[in-house]
Each structure stands twice: as C-alpha cells, then as structure tokens.
Write an enzyme that holds these catalytic residues in place. Structure first.
Site, short mmCIF file in Angstrom:
data_model
loop_
_atom_site.label_atom_id
_atom_site.label_comp_id
_atom_site.label_asym_id
_atom_site.label_seq_id
_atom_site.Cartn_x
_atom_site.Cartn_y
_atom_site.Cartn_z
N HIS A 58 0.83 -1.21 0.00
CA HIS A 58 0.00 0.00 0.00
C HIS A 58 0.86 1.27 0.00
CE1 HIS A 58 -3.33 -2.65 1.28
NE2 HIS A 58 -2.58 -3.05 2.29
O1 RIB Z 1 -4.95 -0.02 4.86
C1 RIB Z 1 -3.57 -0.04 4.66
C2 RIB Z 1 -2.92 1.12 5.35
O2 RIB Z 1 -3.17 1.06 6.75
C3 RIB Z 1 -1.39 1.11 5.21
O3 RIB Z 1 -0.91 2.43 5.25
C4 RIB Z 1 -0.96 0.37 6.44
O4 RIB Z 1 0.38 0.69 6.83
C5 RIB Z 1 -1.92 0.90 7.45
O5 RIB Z 1 -1.45 2.17 7.90
#
Ligand code: RIB
Ligand code: CA
Length: 305
Positions: free
Chosen positions: A240
C-alpha cells in the site's frame, strides 16, 4: 515531471509497508526525503516513532529528521493493527533501536513549518491515519495554498474495506480527520486507495529470495516480512504505502478520476469513502502494477521472480 528530486514530507505509522515506503524513498534518486513525521496508527505512536528511527538508521539514512506526531485520533480512542504488523509494528523483527534524537517540533508543527519555509514546493505523503494533517490544517488554514501536493494512502472507493466491509484502515481509524482533509481546497490531492494498492504485492517467492541477502534494503524486507510469511502464512504482503510514495515521482503509475470525496463518520459505515460527484480530488482507479513492481524491486535491489 522533470528529473529533479521531489521534496517530500512522509507522514507514517511505521508498520511493515510504511517501512518499505521508507526504503523506497531512501533508495530513489527522484526523492528528496526532507523529513518524516509519525503518528499512532498500525501501533502506538511511541512504537511507530521508534520503528521509523530504526528503519532509517538501518538504511543508512540517519540524517533524515523524524518528528513525532499525534498520539491518538482527533476524537476517538486509537485502534491499532498489531495483528497485521506484530506487537512492535515491524513484524517483531527486533531491529537495533536508534539512539538518535527526535526533531524538536511535533509532526503537525513540522508540516506547517516546512510549508511556510518552502511555499509551493513540498509534496506531503500521508500513509497513516490523517490526524497529523488535520491538526496542521487546523493551526495553519493557509496550508492548502502552501503545500504543492498531498498524496494520501487511504480509502476504498470501488472495493471492500480491509477493516470493515466499508472502510480502509487509515480512514477508519480517524474518519473525522479524513473528512477534514478531503474537504480542504488542496491544489493537488491524490487518493491512493485499496482499489489500486491491493494490486501491488510482494510475493512469498520474492521474500524467500531475500534469504542470505547482505544489502540493507533486502535484509530489511527479509526481517520485517518474516512474520507475515512464516507465522501468518500469507502468500503476499500488500505494498500500500510504497505505491503511494512512488506516485510522487512517477504519477503515471496510476490513472485517476476527478472526484468529490465523502467520508462516513458513524455506525457501520464509519470510514467509508465515496465519490459523490466531480471534484478536485484525484482518486486512483487504475495502476500499472508491472511497472511499479519493476521500479520497486530495482530500487530495493530485490531479486526479480
Ligand atoms: O490499509 C492499509 C494502510 O493502513 C497502510 O498504510 C498500512 O500501513 C496501514 O497504515
Ligand atoms: Ca501505513
């Protein structure tokens, strides 16, 4: 986008994929990592801050300042994701603890200070809950005129959430902050949601190929992802935050739609992000996953598989 390095403030809740985004930022010649701000998210702010210092030291980037930020969401109690990232937030990798000092200002204040110091220059990338940015907007209402671009890893627009069916974690944890951020008149606000981030993953085979590595980035991947592959028996780790970071210097990685974004606050809908009409937020709807993975594996010197 010319070839010069992009001056970046990276706002993190270091966790595993935040650490991988830090590794990409440090490795990429197209990134000038000016400062890192931390906050409560994947784990508490003490751990996300300790983790951020440890990861930067591990990567040989001890010169990058780290400023601790929000210890909890604007209104609600903090809810973490330790079941995903481990009790320590880094897959219980037990990296050496940094002994260097934090920056003298708190995260939101540092965002405001840099925005005023370098008006129109900075790209702010938020890969955790949006609490720090909401506080910065509160104390400096001119922030949208001072920040060149904001990139948010957050939201789930046309796919289910990852905390509830409605909500992605970063938005779910602090929906009030997210609502304030998406309503602010930033010149450029890009939302990198699960719609695209779930299409870029580090597969088990790539992690296994890091065994025996000696360079900083591959050994970081090997250590912090071990719990995900061994204890949790996952097939892949979702990238992500590295994707959100990469968009800063390679915006063509994603295709976006211009949107007005709403954020639900209460009940079962808490944290749902919706496109409610045309607007100024660029919501990423497509991603060139292959191109991103080439960029990511090359920058971190990971074995291609
Ligand atoms: O949903 C994924 C996000 O939430 C990413 O940034 C992970 O590190 C958490 O912060
Ligand atoms: Ca994160």
């Amino acid at each position: 986008m010319d070839g010069r390095a992009v001056p970046i403030i990276l706002d993190v809740d270091t966790g595993i994929d935040d650490a991988l985004a830090l590794a990409l930022a440090v490795a990429s010649p197209r990134v000038d990592l000016v400062t890192v701000t931390t906050l409560a998210g994947n784990v508490d702010v003490e751990r996300t801050t300790t983790n951020t210092l440890a990861v930067l030291d591990w990567l040989g980037a001890s010169s990058v300042p780290v400023h601790r930020g929000a210890s909890r969401p604007l209104v609600r109690p903090h809810q973490d994701a330790a079941f995903v990232h481990g009790t320590d937030g880094l897959g219980n990798a037990e990296l050496p603890i940094s002994d260097r000092a934090l920056g003298p200002t708190r995260g939101p204040a540092e965002i405001v200070r840099l925005a005023n110091l370098r008006p129109g220059a900075m790209t702010l990338i938020c890969v955790g809950p949006l609490t720090n940015l909401a506080i910065a907007l509160n104390v400096e209402p001119r922030l949208p005129d001072l920040i060149d671009r904001v990139i948010v890893m957050g939201g789930a627009f046309s796919v289910p959430g990852n905390v509830t069916p409605a909500a992605e974690f970063n938005i779910y944890v602090d929906p009030e902050a997210a609502a304030q951020v998406f309503a602010a008149p930033f010149k450029q606000l890009i939302a990198i949601g699960l719609d695209v981030t779930q299409q870029v993953v580090l597969p088990r085979s790539m992690w296994e190929a890091t065994t025996g590595a000696t360079e900083a980035a591959p050994t970081l991947v090997s250590r912090i992802c071990r719990r995900s592959f061994v204890e949790r028996d996952l097939d892949a780790v979702q990238l992500h935050d590295p994707l959100a970071l990469a968009v800063a210097f390679d915006p063509m990685l994603v295709g976006c739609i211009p949107a007005q974004v709403s954020v639900a606050i209460e009940g079962e809908e808490r944290g749902r992000t919706r496109v409610v009409g045309p607007g100024s937020v660029a919501v990423a709807s497509t991603v060139d996953a292959e191109r991103f993975m080439r960029l990511f594996t090359e920058a971190l010197a990971l074995p291609g598989v």
